[in-house]
Design a protein around this motif. Structure first.
Motif, PDB file in Angstrom:
ATOM      1  N   UNK A 154       0.820  -1.220   0.000  1.00  0.00           N
ATOM      2  CA  UNK A 154       0.000   0.000   0.000  1.00  0.00           C
ATOM      3  C   UNK A 154       0.847   1.261   0.000  1.00  0.00           C
ATOM      4  N   UNK A 155       1.933   1.269   0.762  1.00  0.00           N
ATOM      5  CA  UNK A 155       2.755   2.478   0.842  1.00  0.00           C
ATOM      6  C   UNK A 155       3.401   2.812  -0.493  1.00  0.00           C
ATOM      7  N   UNK A 156       3.797   1.793  -1.266  1.00  0.00           N
ATOM      8  CA  UNK A 156       4.375   2.020  -2.592  1.00  0.00           C
ATOM      9  C   UNK A 156       3.332   2.607  -3.533  1.00  0.00           C
ATOM     10  N   UNK A 157       2.155   2.025  -3.529  1.00  0.00           N
ATOM     11  CA  UNK A 157       1.093   2.486  -4.426  1.00  0.00           C
ATOM     12  C   UNK A 157       0.644   3.897  -4.064  1.00  0.00           C
ATOM     13  N   UNK A 158       0.527   4.188  -2.770  1.00  0.00           N
ATOM     14  CA  UNK A 158       0.122   5.533  -2.341  1.00  0.00           C
ATOM     15  C   UNK A 158       1.168   6.569  -2.727  1.00  0.00           C
ATOM     16  N   UNK A 159       2.449   6.215  -2.570  1.00  0.00           N
ATOM     17  CA  UNK A 159       3.515   7.156  -2.927  1.00  0.00           C
ATOM     18  C   UNK A 159       3.541   7.394  -4.434  1.00  0.00           C
ATOM     19  N   UNK A 160       3.324   6.347  -5.213  1.00  0.00           N
ATOM     20  CA  UNK A 160       3.289   6.496  -6.670  1.00  0.00           C
ATOM     21  C   UNK A 160       2.212   7.489  -7.107  1.00  0.00           C
ATOM     22  N   UNK A 161       1.098   7.519  -6.395  1.00  0.00           N
ATOM     23  CA  UNK A 161      -0.012   8.401  -6.777  1.00  0.00           C
ATOM     24  C   UNK A 161       0.367   9.875  -6.677  1.00  0.00           C
ATOM     25  N   UNK A 162       1.472  10.180  -5.976  1.00  0.00           N
ATOM     26  CA  UNK A 162       1.909  11.567  -5.827  1.00  0.00           C
ATOM     27  C   UNK A 162       2.780  12.027  -6.992  1.00  0.00           C
ATOM     28  N   UNK A 163       3.216  11.084  -7.823  1.00  0.00           N
ATOM     29  CA  UNK A 163       4.111  11.423  -8.930  1.00  0.00           C
ATOM     30  C   UNK A 163       3.368  11.410 -10.263  1.00  0.00           C
ATOM     31  N   UNK A 164       3.850  12.266 -11.166  1.00  0.00           N
ATOM     32  CA  UNK A 164       3.391  12.222 -12.560  1.00  0.00           C
ATOM     33  C   UNK A 164       4.641  12.268 -13.425  1.00  0.00           C
ATOM     34  N   UNK A 165       4.824  11.260 -14.279  1.00  0.00           N
ATOM     35  CA  UNK A 165       6.088  11.129 -15.012  1.00  0.00           C
ATOM     36  C   UNK A 165       5.867  11.156 -16.519  1.00  0.00           C
ATOM     37  N   UNK A 166       6.971  11.358 -17.232  1.00  0.00           N
ATOM     38  CA  UNK A 166       6.908  11.375 -18.689  1.00  0.00           C
ATOM     39  C   UNK A 166       6.743   9.973 -19.264  1.00  0.00           C
ATOM     40  N   UNK A 167       7.486   9.007 -18.701  1.00  0.00           N
ATOM     41  CA  UNK A 167       7.501   7.663 -19.277  1.00  0.00           C
ATOM     42  C   UNK A 167       7.586   6.618 -18.175  1.00  0.00           C
ATOM     43  N   UNK A 168       6.927   5.493 -18.392  1.00  0.00           N
ATOM     44  CA  UNK A 168       7.074   4.323 -17.524  1.00  0.00           C
ATOM     45  C   UNK A 168       7.559   3.165 -18.377  1.00  0.00           C
ATOM     46  N   UNK A 169       8.605   2.495 -17.900  1.00  0.00           N
ATOM     47  CA  UNK A 169       9.162   1.338 -18.601  1.00  0.00           C
ATOM     48  C   UNK A 169       8.776   0.084 -17.819  1.00  0.00           C
ATOM     49  N   UNK A 170       8.013  -0.779 -18.480  1.00  0.00           N
ATOM     50  CA  UNK A 170       7.371  -1.911 -17.806  1.00  0.00           C
ATOM     51  C   UNK A 170       7.774  -3.230 -18.467  1.00  0.00           C
ATOM     52  N   UNK A 171       8.158  -4.199 -17.651  1.00  0.00           N
ATOM     53  CA  UNK A 171       8.425  -5.545 -18.142  1.00  0.00           C
ATOM     54  C   UNK A 171       7.224  -6.450 -17.907  1.00  0.00           C
ATOM     55  N   UNK A 172       7.136  -7.525 -18.678  1.00  0.00           N
ATOM     56  CA  UNK A 172       6.000  -8.440 -18.577  1.00  0.00           C
ATOM     57  C   UNK A 172       6.483  -9.886 -18.625  1.00  0.00           C
ATOM     58  N   UNK A 173       5.627 -10.783 -18.129  1.00  0.00           N
ATOM     59  CA  UNK A 173       5.853 -12.216 -18.339  1.00  0.00           C
ATOM     60  C   UNK A 173       5.085 -12.689 -19.572  1.00  0.00           C
ATOM     61  N   UNK A 174       4.032 -11.939 -19.925  1.00  0.00           N
ATOM     62  CA  UNK A 174       3.250 -12.277 -21.108  1.00  0.00           C
ATOM     63  C   UNK A 174       2.486 -11.066 -21.602  1.00  0.00           C
ATOM     64  N   UNK A 175       2.303 -10.991 -22.931  1.00  0.00           N
ATOM     65  CA  UNK A 175       1.501  -9.930 -23.536  1.00  0.00           C
ATOM     66  C   UNK A 175       0.705 -10.555 -24.677  1.00  0.00           C
ATOM     67  N   UNK A 176      -0.616 -10.440 -24.593  1.00  0.00           N
ATOM     68  CA  UNK A 176      -1.487 -11.120 -25.553  1.00  0.00           C
ATOM     69  C   UNK A 176      -2.806 -10.363 -25.652  1.00  0.00           C
ATOM     70  N   UNK A 177      -3.766 -10.953 -26.380  1.00  0.00           N
ATOM     71  CA  UNK A 177      -5.089 -10.335 -26.493  1.00  0.00           C
ATOM     72  C   UNK A 177      -5.764 -10.214 -25.135  1.00  0.00           C
ATOM     73  N   UNK A 178      -5.295 -10.967 -24.156  1.00  0.00           N
ATOM     74  CA  UNK A 178      -5.861 -10.903 -22.803  1.00  0.00           C
ATOM     75  C   UNK A 178      -5.251  -9.789 -21.967  1.00  0.00           C
ATOM     76  N   UNK A 179      -4.258  -9.104 -22.503  1.00  0.00           N
ATOM     77  CA  UNK A 179      -3.639  -8.008 -21.786  1.00  0.00           C
ATOM     78  C   UNK A 179      -2.212  -8.308 -21.394  1.00  0.00           C
ATOM     79  N   UNK A 180      -1.698  -7.520 -20.433  1.00  0.00           N
ATOM     80  CA  UNK A 180      -0.345  -7.681 -19.926  1.00  0.00           C
ATOM     81  C   UNK A 180      -0.408  -8.444 -18.613  1.00  0.00           C
ATOM     82  N   UNK A 181       0.425  -9.466 -18.502  1.00  0.00           N
ATOM     83  CA  UNK A 181       0.364 -10.338 -17.336  1.00  0.00           C
ATOM     84  C   UNK A 181       1.752 -10.583 -16.760  1.00  0.00           C
TER      85      UNK A 181
END
Length: 259
Positions: A154-181
């Motif tokens: 919860x503390x990580x998610x709450x702190x993230x809500x205070x920031x607004x950034x230009x770019x987010x770089x995200x890794x995945x285990x899977x990416x398909x028609x079902x979304x990012x997983x």
């Protein structure tokens, strides 16, 4: 005993004993060899076993996630080239988020020592960037996931809500028609919030992740802007990206050695 009960019992036996023979099935459940074979055929069709000569074993777990240290040892040339391309998209004065994946770590390794701000919940990313004097690092505090070395909760998610950034770089285990997983829900919840706080969402995924679906869905394809991968996907996957207006960048592995 009904077949369904027998099938459960066979799998339970395998979990303890690693393998089972037709003869053992006959003896354990007082059934004929034909019935034992039918049970194995059914389990194989359901991908719960692998049939062998005269019996069966359990399949290896395709979704087993190695701990972070072991995954770092096998960071591939493909991931490194993807990371290099991703890092080239970070400019002076950018404010960016890096998640905890090993492909995103390759991005961190390639970021030039420029005046920018990086927000991350990864101990490894922060350590790598700490040697680059011009980069400001905001390490998100929370509960430590010891095996994979990231902070969550919860503390990580709450702190993230205070920031607004230009770019987010995200890794995945899977990416398909079902979304990012991905494999871990606690990691996925943080990724979801990271995506919400960014103007541009950039996904880093080598070709083995394309068209795959893993355990926990953290966002939809429509929520990402750019996919960086190492090989041109199949037409069906390209059509999927076009449907959701996701741009595509292919990393050139041959250029990886050129600095």
């Amino acid at each position: 005993m009904f077949q369904e009960e027998r099938l459960v019992a066979i799998v339970d036996f395998l979990k303890t004993n690693k393998r089972i023979s037709v003869e053992q099935i006959c003896a354990l459940f007082d059934v004929s060899r034909d019935t034992a074979r039918r049970d194995l055929v059914r389990l194989e069709e359901e991908k719960r076993i692998v049939r062998t000569r005269g019996g069966a074993i359990l399949p290896s777990n395709p979704h087993e996630i190695k701990d972070y240290s072991n995954r770092l040892k096998i960071v591939s040339e493909e991931k490194s080239s993807i990371g290099k391309v991703a890092a080239s998209l970070i400019y002076p004065n950018d404010r960016v988020i890096l998640d905890v994946s090993t492909t995103v770590q390759s991005c961190a390794e390639h970021i030039k020592n420029i005046d920018c701000t990086v927000i991350t919940n990864s101990i490894n990313q922060a350590e790598i960037l700490s040697s680059k004097s011009e980069i400001a690092i905001q390490l998100l505090g929370g509960k430590l996931q010891k095996e994979h070395k990231f902070l969550y909760g919860t503390s990580v998610i709450e702190k993230l809500s205070e920031y607004h950034v230009d770019k987010a770089f995200i890794g995945v285990a899977g990416i398909s028609e079902r979304g990012l997983t991905n494999a871990l829900e606690e990691d996925g919840m943080v990724k979801r919030k990271m995506i919400q706080q960014a103007n541009q969402v950039i996904v880093l995924a080598d070709h083995t992740k394309l068209g795959k679906t893993h355990f926990f869905k953290f966002t939809d394809l429509q929520d990402i802007d750019l996919l960086i991968t190492d090989k041109t996907p199949e037409k069906s996957f390209l059509d999927l990206l076009r449907k959701y207006n996701v741009e595509l960048l292919i990393a050139d592995i041959e250029d990886e050695g050129d600095e």
